[in-house]
Design an enzyme around this catalytic site. Sequence first.
Site, mmCIF file in Angstrom:
data_model
loop_
_atom_site.group_PDB
_atom_site.id
_atom_site.type_symbol
_atom_site.label_atom_id
_atom_site.label_comp_id
_atom_site.label_asym_id
_atom_site.label_seq_id
_atom_site.Cartn_x
_atom_site.Cartn_y
_atom_site.Cartn_z
ATOM 1 N N HIS A 1 -54.423 4.709 -33.847
ATOM 2 C CA HIS A 1 -52.762 4.694 -34.170
ATOM 3 C C HIS A 1 -53.346 3.893 -36.038
ATOM 4 O O HIS A 1 -54.107 3.088 -35.702
ATOM 5 C CB HIS A 1 -52.191 3.367 -33.790
ATOM 6 N N LYS B 1 -54.103 11.237 -27.776
ATOM 7 C CA LYS B 1 -53.486 10.773 -28.871
ATOM 8 C C LYS B 1 -53.640 10.422 -30.137
ATOM 9 O O LYS B 1 -54.066 9.321 -30.053
ATOM 10 C CB LYS B 1 -52.276 9.451 -28.082
ATOM 11 N N GLU C 1 -42.676 4.631 -21.116
ATOM 12 C CA GLU C 1 -44.299 3.908 -20.887
ATOM 13 C C GLU C 1 -44.106 2.829 -20.557
ATOM 14 O O GLU C 1 -42.407 2.455 -21.738
ATOM 15 C CB GLU C 1 -44.605 4.417 -22.643
#
Length: 666
Positions: free
Chosen positions: A106, A133, A25
Amino acid sequence: MICVSIQNKDYQEILDILETVEMAEIRLDRCALEEEEIERLFQDSDVPLIATCRLSEESQAPQLLELAIRSGAKYADLEMEAPAAIGRRIREACREYGTILIRSYHDFSGTPPIEVLQSLVERARSFGGEVVKIVTTAQSEADNVTVQALYKDAAPGSIVAFCMGEPGRESRLDALRYGAPFTYACLGEEDATAPGQWTWEEMKKTVYKGFPFVKASALPMPSSKSFAQRAIVAAALAEGTSHLSGYTPCGDNESALSVAKSLGAEVRIEGNKIVITGIGAAPGCLDLKQMHCGESGFLTRLIIPVLSVVSKNQVLVSGEKTLLNRPLTSAHDIMASFGVRLYPEGNNDRKQDCYLPLGVSGPLIAGRADVSGKGGSQLISGLLAALPLCEEKSALYVHDPRSIPYLFITVDVLKKFGIRMSSEMEGGDDFLETQDWSLCTGVNFHIKGGQRYKAADFAIEADWSGAAPFLVTGAIFGDVEVEGLDTGSLQADISIMDILMEAGASMSQSDGPDGPVHVRRSPLSPFRADMNNCPDLFPIVAVLAAFCPGESHLLGVERLRHKETDRAAAIEQMLCQMGVPVKIEEDEMTIEGMGLTQRILTGRLLRGGRYVSHADHRMVMALKVAALGADSPVEIDDTACVSKSFPDFNEMFSVMTGSDRSSPTH
């Protein structure tokens, strides 16, 4: 797979890192990269890369992310908090350039209830996330359990969910156990992007436990027997001396040379070149009694129409081994359309199909005919080779065509030897728009009569069929490079490139269309493939599907019933024995796969043991590749049958792997 997060590095440092990791990443907002360097990085790297930018930290983030997408990023990670306008821009760019969009959430303070997380997953999907994610912060093991519950209803490979913080450390590893396509690690503790992150080295040791991945380069591929056999027969029929370069021997090619000699041609082998002085074929020019075709089904179907023109007498065509049990489907009807009669010899009356040995009685009469292509292209290729020798013109319409690329290989080879014909493909609007051969409903051939073959110098292409097992090995088990292939080829089995790319493999080619083809591991996904035009790929593509998480669908099962064995049944038997769920419904095979990393972590590698090849060279090749992902040695009853198409396969496979994890019992 293990994705290493890279931040605070310059261009050269990133290149050095990519030499040592399997996936990365790139934090574009935290790396010192010029736009030109971003372009080169994502364009040139064979390592699967995720491009990401935290929008709150860099006002140019959307432009940098778009640049990475245009340059070839495999994934683009966009936070769900991104403004709607930016989300649409990135989503459209991903769609245009084939980049997989990750929508990420997140929570740096805690872990919301499962209901909240589930709604976030749905929201991420509605925002275009092909992969979702979800990363939260764990205060206790209960938070890990909450996040892991997201995998229960998710499609395999569609979600990456774990917890930050020391209590969430194991959840990063568990993500792979539950089927995440990748999880995140850092280069070293000083490079961690979040608390609780594993280093690349410690996670690699824990996940793979010394699993023997493959790395090989510069593997030379043999010549294509599809081109070689056609060229050998054409050269034998020609007037003058032909030179065929790039030849490598195999059982079927040697049978073609034997047929050329039986026709009366002079054959000489000089290294990798064949020199053939032909017979200057014309109608009724030979007085033949018999012709032996070895074990080659294609050669048999190619030569039957040719014999019906050049021989003034009935010819007995014979074969050996598995060929004697393979029906010449529709041969009676197709040959009768041009006045040729086929006579069974001995006990040969089996369900109205033709079997060898078989008497062929001409002459082939030029004219117009409408024939079915459902039984395959091989006999039709024989007609295309024979009809130009007739004195009058012919028109051949093939409805429901199969293996269309092989028909155009025949046309291409014949053209090199002075034979001319025209063709038009038919289909509905979908075909006219896409020119996808699988959508073609018919092919018209117009063939001038009175033609004669002329000698030619011909370079035989390398074989995509033989290359496919090595390319699939790279996609599942490591990093493989093969040489000699032409990516502009007419060979049907070049479709392995499209299949591998649809499955998510990382592929590249250097030095133009004839340069080395390179395939390496990348997160794989299930796929759908129509195998009607490339049935020889079916066994190895079935093995590929076994390592793609989710259900893959392969069409074209009926084309497999009369290969060297009932190849559909053989594939089904192989997969069932290895513990891979498989089912066949009519013309479709459905295979439920699981990624290699998940198989390793959960102890669900394929089952080793004793396996039957059914004397089928394609099954041996598939079994050898499958053995690399087995929990114990795979013993194959007969590996010598690969000599039919690729005599050096077993040796080259051992060289590639560095050891032989599959072995014959005799």
